[in-house]
Design a protein around this motif. Structure first.
Motif, PDB file in Angstrom:
ATOM      1  N   PHE A   4      -8.248  11.179  12.279  1.00  0.00           N
ATOM      2  CA  PHE A   4      -8.780   9.850  11.993  1.00  0.00           C
ATOM      3  C   PHE A   4      -9.196   9.162  13.275  1.00  0.00           C
ATOM      4  O   PHE A   4      -8.361   8.807  14.093  1.00  0.00           O
ATOM      5  CB  PHE A   4      -7.753   9.036  11.194  1.00  0.00           C
ATOM      6  CG  PHE A   4      -7.826   9.322   9.714  1.00  0.00           C
ATOM      7  CD1 PHE A   4      -7.523  10.581   9.217  1.00  0.00           C
ATOM      8  CD2 PHE A   4      -8.247   8.349   8.813  1.00  0.00           C
ATOM      9  CE1 PHE A   4      -7.625  10.871   7.862  1.00  0.00           C
ATOM     10  CE2 PHE A   4      -8.356   8.619   7.457  1.00  0.00           C
ATOM     11  CZ  PHE A   4      -8.046   9.882   6.974  1.00  0.00           C
ATOM     12  N   PHE A   5     -10.508   8.985  13.425  1.00  0.00           N
ATOM     13  CA  PHE A   5     -11.063   8.370  14.624  1.00  0.00           C
ATOM     14  C   PHE A   5     -11.260   6.879  14.438  1.00  0.00           C
ATOM     15  O   PHE A   5     -11.769   6.214  15.317  1.00  0.00           O
ATOM     16  CB  PHE A   5     -12.384   9.051  14.999  1.00  0.00           C
ATOM     17  CG  PHE A   5     -12.206  10.460  15.476  1.00  0.00           C
ATOM     18  CD1 PHE A   5     -12.167  10.730  16.828  1.00  0.00           C
ATOM     19  CD2 PHE A   5     -12.025  11.502  14.582  1.00  0.00           C
ATOM     20  CE1 PHE A   5     -11.977  12.026  17.285  1.00  0.00           C
ATOM     21  CE2 PHE A   5     -11.839  12.799  15.030  1.00  0.00           C
ATOM     22  CZ  PHE A   5     -11.808  13.063  16.375  1.00  0.00           C
ATOM     23  N   GLU A   6     -10.923   6.395  13.263  1.00  0.00           N
ATOM     24  CA  GLU A   6     -10.975   4.959  12.981  1.00  0.00           C
ATOM     25  C   GLU A   6      -9.674   4.594  12.302  1.00  0.00           C
ATOM     26  O   GLU A   6      -9.069   5.434  11.633  1.00  0.00           O
ATOM     27  CB  GLU A   6     -12.125   4.647  12.023  1.00  0.00           C
ATOM     28  CG  GLU A   6     -13.500   4.767  12.624  1.00  0.00           C
ATOM     29  CD  GLU A   6     -14.541   4.178  11.678  1.00  0.00           C
ATOM     30  OE1 GLU A   6     -15.429   3.470  12.156  1.00  0.00           O
ATOM     31  OE2 GLU A   6     -14.440   4.431  10.459  1.00  0.00           O
ATOM     32  N   PRO A   7      -9.246   3.320  12.438  1.00  0.00           N
ATOM     33  CA  PRO A   7      -7.976   2.919  11.833  1.00  0.00           C
ATOM     34  C   PRO A   7      -7.986   3.119  10.321  1.00  0.00           C
ATOM     35  O   PRO A   7      -9.022   2.966   9.677  1.00  0.00           O
ATOM     36  CB  PRO A   7      -7.869   1.426  12.159  1.00  0.00           C
ATOM     37  CG  PRO A   7      -8.860   1.152  13.223  1.00  0.00           C
ATOM     38  CD  PRO A   7      -9.927   2.194  13.110  1.00  0.00           C
ATOM     39  N   SER A   8      -6.842   3.429   9.775  1.00  0.00           N
ATOM     40  CA  SER A   8      -6.708   3.633   8.343  1.00  0.00           C
ATOM     41  C   SER A   8      -5.235   3.571   7.961  1.00  0.00           C
ATOM     42  O   SER A   8      -4.396   4.132   8.659  1.00  0.00           O
ATOM     43  CB  SER A   8      -7.272   5.003   7.958  1.00  0.00           C
ATOM     44  OG  SER A   8      -6.932   5.311   6.629  1.00  0.00           O
ATOM     45  N   THR A   9      -4.927   2.876   6.893  1.00  0.00           N
ATOM     46  CA  THR A   9      -3.575   2.955   6.329  1.00  0.00           C
ATOM     47  C   THR A   9      -3.658   3.724   5.022  1.00  0.00           C
ATOM     48  O   THR A   9      -3.004   4.736   4.832  1.00  0.00           O
ATOM     49  CB  THR A   9      -2.987   1.548   6.090  1.00  0.00           C
ATOM     50  OG1 THR A   9      -2.825   0.888   7.346  1.00  0.00           O
ATOM     51  CG2 THR A   9      -1.614   1.640   5.420  1.00  0.00           C
ATOM     52  N   ARG A  10      -4.488   3.246   4.109  1.00  0.00           N
ATOM     53  CA  ARG A  10      -4.609   3.768   2.768  1.00  0.00           C
ATOM     54  C   ARG A  10      -5.074   5.228   2.732  1.00  0.00           C
ATOM     55  O   ARG A  10      -4.408   6.080   2.160  1.00  0.00           O
ATOM     56  CB  ARG A  10      -5.676   2.969   2.015  1.00  0.00           C
ATOM     57  CG  ARG A  10      -5.217   2.090   0.906  1.00  0.00           C
ATOM     58  CD  ARG A  10      -6.255   1.004   0.707  1.00  0.00           C
ATOM     59  NE  ARG A  10      -6.432   0.356   1.992  1.00  0.00           N
ATOM     60  CZ  ARG A  10      -5.589  -0.577   2.417  1.00  0.00           C
ATOM     61  NH1 ARG A  10      -4.623  -1.013   1.679  1.00  0.00           N
ATOM     62  NH2 ARG A  10      -5.743  -1.101   3.609  1.00  0.00           N
ATOM     63  N   THR A  11      -6.264   5.455   3.286  1.00  0.00           N
ATOM     64  CA  THR A  11      -6.859   6.784   3.165  1.00  0.00           C
ATOM     65  C   THR A  11      -5.981   7.821   3.854  1.00  0.00           C
ATOM     66  O   THR A  11      -5.699   8.881   3.308  1.00  0.00           O
ATOM     67  CB  THR A  11      -8.281   6.788   3.755  1.00  0.00           C
ATOM     68  OG1 THR A  11      -9.020   5.715   3.164  1.00  0.00           O
ATOM     69  CG2 THR A  11      -8.994   8.093   3.473  1.00  0.00           C
ATOM     70  N   LYS A  12      -5.514   7.494   5.058  1.00  0.00           N
ATOM     71  CA  LYS A  12      -4.704   8.468   5.796  1.00  0.00           C
ATOM     72  C   LYS A  12      -3.393   8.753   5.065  1.00  0.00           C
ATOM     73  O   LYS A  12      -3.031   9.910   4.844  1.00  0.00           O
ATOM     74  CB  LYS A  12      -4.436   7.977   7.218  1.00  0.00           C
ATOM     75  CG  LYS A  12      -3.721   8.999   8.081  1.00  0.00           C
ATOM     76  CD  LYS A  12      -3.994   8.756   9.557  1.00  0.00           C
ATOM     77  CE  LYS A  12      -3.421   9.863  10.438  1.00  0.00           C
ATOM     78  NZ  LYS A  12      -1.973   9.773  10.630  1.00  0.00           N
ATOM     79  N   SER A  13      -2.670   7.697   4.664  1.00  0.00           N
ATOM     80  CA  SER A  13      -1.368   7.944   4.037  1.00  0.00           C
ATOM     81  C   SER A  13      -1.559   8.598   2.674  1.00  0.00           C
ATOM     82  O   SER A  13      -0.723   9.376   2.227  1.00  0.00           O
ATOM     83  CB  SER A  13      -0.552   6.657   3.931  1.00  0.00           C
ATOM     84  OG  SER A  13      -1.188   5.740   3.081  1.00  0.00           O
ATOM     85  N   THR A  59       0.824  -1.199   0.000  1.00  0.00           N
ATOM     86  CA  THR A  59       0.000   0.000   0.000  1.00  0.00           C
ATOM     87  C   THR A  59       0.861   1.253   0.000  1.00  0.00           C
ATOM     88  O   THR A  59       0.615   2.197  -0.754  1.00  0.00           O
ATOM     89  CB  THR A  59      -0.929  -0.006   1.239  1.00  0.00           C
ATOM     90  OG1 THR A  59      -1.819  -1.104   1.119  1.00  0.00           O
ATOM     91  CG2 THR A  59      -1.728   1.289   1.343  1.00  0.00           C
ATOM     92  N   PHE A  60       1.881   1.255   0.839  1.00  0.00           N
ATOM     93  CA  PHE A  60       2.764   2.430   0.866  1.00  0.00           C
ATOM     94  C   PHE A  60       3.495   2.586  -0.460  1.00  0.00           C
ATOM     95  O   PHE A  60       3.709   3.698  -0.933  1.00  0.00           O
ATOM     96  CB  PHE A  60       3.736   2.362   2.052  1.00  0.00           C
ATOM     97  CG  PHE A  60       3.093   2.797   3.328  1.00  0.00           C
ATOM     98  CD1 PHE A  60       2.814   4.145   3.546  1.00  0.00           C
ATOM     99  CD2 PHE A  60       2.711   1.887   4.309  1.00  0.00           C
ATOM    100  CE1 PHE A  60       2.184   4.571   4.705  1.00  0.00           C
ATOM    101  CE2 PHE A  60       2.073   2.308   5.473  1.00  0.00           C
ATOM    102  CZ  PHE A  60       1.813   3.653   5.669  1.00  0.00           C
ATOM    103  N   ALA A 112      -9.961  -2.304  -0.628  1.00  0.00           N
ATOM    104  CA  ALA A 112      -8.876  -2.774   0.243  1.00  0.00           C
ATOM    105  C   ALA A 112      -9.030  -2.195   1.648  1.00  0.00           C
ATOM    106  O   ALA A 112      -9.658  -1.153   1.799  1.00  0.00           O
ATOM    107  CB  ALA A 112      -7.509  -2.433  -0.342  1.00  0.00           C
ATOM    108  N   PRO A 113      -8.480  -2.847   2.688  1.00  0.00           N
ATOM    109  CA  PRO A 113      -7.758  -4.104   2.597  1.00  0.00           C
ATOM    110  C   PRO A 113      -8.665  -5.269   2.193  1.00  0.00           C
ATOM    111  O   PRO A 113      -9.774  -5.398   2.705  1.00  0.00           O
ATOM    112  CB  PRO A 113      -7.221  -4.318   4.021  1.00  0.00           C
ATOM    113  CG  PRO A 113      -8.098  -3.503   4.912  1.00  0.00           C
ATOM    114  CD  PRO A 113      -8.544  -2.343   4.079  1.00  0.00           C
TER     115      PRO A 113
END
Lengths: 294, 294, 294
Positions: free
Chosen positions: C43-52, A87-88, C253-254
């Motif tokens: 971000f109050f919920e986990p996120s990898t994609r949207t946040k990054s 993803t990164f 995703a994920p």
């Protein structure tokens, strides 16, 4: 593209090039990637030194750092390490520094990634940027590794630098010796160097590298109290007095004060402990330059 | 090198210089360090305002901010605050802002550090950047402190700004009065100002500074419900009507709405609460400029 | 000032402008705000994609990002979302991206804010930047939406993109069909598109958009094992073989590998899953440009 995973992967020439670059950076040399670059530091284990050192190194090279916190990431929804790193890569990150508690975590990653990976420490495996800063600190002090007596003292078995440091130091011409609790010593280590009692070590070593007792990694040696460990295997103030003129003290830190090393010695004249931390930035700039230049 | 630990350490002239710098920054003035600088914000207690305010102030001065999260740092392995700050110094950080729950946490640090330290709030001790932004907001409003009636209302005993604000306001020529629950008032405070009932306060004060009830710091006054507290010691809509023309409402925030201050008054015409937050950035730019210029 | 809250708020012309801007950014176009700008990602919920993805988009536009972690903020002292966002506005942040688990969280915010708000996902409500990147990925592939068969497969009811994607795709001229467990389908969805069995879908769709089973959002369908779900509703290797030539696979995703999509298909030739992530950055640059230009 070139990863930076263990020092064993590198030739002596490559290691010397990295040390030379680190030396240039320590003297104020500058290097910037041709284009804007993005890095992410994925730390799955606690870290102050290594993480902040990479952060500073990245910024000194003009690299933008994308923040990441495991516990706020999709890893909490069950996403795998592989999918996280992919993803990164997809969002446009150019290099990932990863610390993970699993030995060799990078093996399942490297074949399918297009961006370089830097190992920031894997389980009880390797910690090549720490090894390199140890080498750099020794070279800075003595100019050469040839015939230098380097002692590695403490928790050799669980350390991610002890065995790879020993191996590379031997390749560089140094004479390696080990000390510390015998239950953490394996006969297989003898090919890198011999085992000596700490009282002998302090009188012969040019470099005494102490290793951190990793309370967070193993619990089985609770048999020995901190005071007992210090007296039997640590650098007491008395032992320091018997050290060779011009010999130095090293430790990857954080030091357990009065366990591996007497509190008063942590910042003494022989100590290079904070110098090591300082050097870490230059060494990591050299590593980042290497992986981003390929 | 110059630390910024409490306002008591500063002369009136130094405080006025800081206020003047903050005023310049509020009008768009720019100042950048001669060389690239790095900062770290070590917050051991929750914070939105103070932390983000320092973050913005640092960036407005072109300072790079190195991220730090306690729970992902080596503090979880038992590393001390001293060794943590020394580590940041070694990696090349130029200034550390620290908030810590221990009163006077900085005392064990300052003697052995080479980089300046900024106190971002220590236990029930001091919070000098908050004090300075309170002063700046008052000066911005009234031009001078001379003969101004300033009331400090609420949890004086546990507040990190109440007593030092009172002391410095008196030095600046203001007339200080206190209000709030008597069990949080000590006779020692009388040297800074007298105690008045809230109903008298609202009629005489030019500035009403309300303090946050720090539920997270003490539990002993649970005897009073929120509604009761509001009625007896808070700024009700009725009391606001009796306030002097041109008098203002202040609060360090976060406000417990309908406890210290009626919900409807938080953003009313008299309220300077969000103006205080805005001013915090300018004041912190002035503080950073000061410690990095010495 | 212009918020970005749901795609329903936008005209087709506005959506096409955003897609056009994203397309320009994907080809290397640059745009920078006239002045230095600051963003915060709450971000109050986990996120990898949207946040990054937002982080990178912000930095590519030269916007400074102010870090924020809920669990170290004053939210832990009971501060409200409103007061938190107002605080960031006061310290000088120019745009806030918010993900929150409450549907329509932004409704209580927008009337009293002076800075634009970007919805990074609200509960089971909307996720407009994800919707936009889905549209962009389809347009990139097929050039137009006219008469395209787009299937949306899986957990339609809890998805924040399914219904708004269906609605906007229909407005753009596509032919929408739904598939997946019938208990997650409501007759009200029929106005956007019809329900088909997955085995029919794979043979007719130009685009198969699979939705993530959000184990973290609902637990009631635990009746079906992962293997059973995969066999009945998922993209098995067998079903992929029956897909139309040139049709594509999408997923926000994920991916739950071997649940929604067979592991081997996640990075297959038809898959645009990592392309979607890549496109997310360009789309978010377009969104940020839009809200900061008004």
């Amino acid at each position: 593209m070139s990863n930076f995973l263990t020092l064993n992967d590198l030739t002596i020439i490559e290691i010397k090039e990295l040390l030379q670059d680190a030396n240039q950076f320590s003297k104020g040399a500058q290097w910037f990637p041709a284009e804007k670059r993005y890095a992410v530091n994925l730390f799955f284990e606690p870290s102050t030194r290594t993480k902040s050192s990479f952060e500073i190194a990245e910024r000194k090279l003009g690299i933008e750092v994308i923040p990441f916190e495991i516990d706020k990431s999709s890893l909490t929804k069950g996403e795998s390490l592989y999918d996280t790193v992919k993803t990164f890569e997809a969002v446009g990150v150019d290099v990932a520094v990863i610390r993970h508690d699993q030995d060799g975590f990078y093996q399942e990653l490297v074949d399918n990634l297009e961006i370089p990976l830097i190992n920031g420490g894997d389980g009880c495996g390797h910690h090549p940027s720490q090894s390199l800063l140890d080498l750099f600190t020794i070279e800075q002090e003595f100019g050469s590794f040839e015939n230098l007596n380097v002692a590695i003292v403490g928790d050799i078995m669980h350390s991610r630098v002890a065995r790879s440091n020993a191996e590379v130091l031997k390749r560089l011409g140094a004479n390696v010796m080990f000390s510390g609790p015998k239950e953490w010593f394996r006969t297989s280590y003898l090919q890198a160097g011999e085992y000596l009692e700490i009282d002998e070590v302090v009188e012969h070593a040019d470099v005494c590298m102490f290793l951190r007792i990793q309370h967070e990694r193993h619990h089985e040696t609770a048999a020995l109290s901190k005071e007992e460990y210090h007296q039997r295997y640590g650098l007491t103030e008395e032992r320091e007095k018997r050290m060779k003129k011009d010999s130095i003290i090293m430790h990857p830190a954080p030091v357990n004060r009065n366990v591996e090393i007497a509190d008063k010695l942590v910042e003494c004249k022989r100590s290079r402990i904070f110098q090591q931390i300082k050097n870490g930035v230059f060494v990591r700039m050299a590593i980042l330059k290497r992986v981003l230049s390929h």
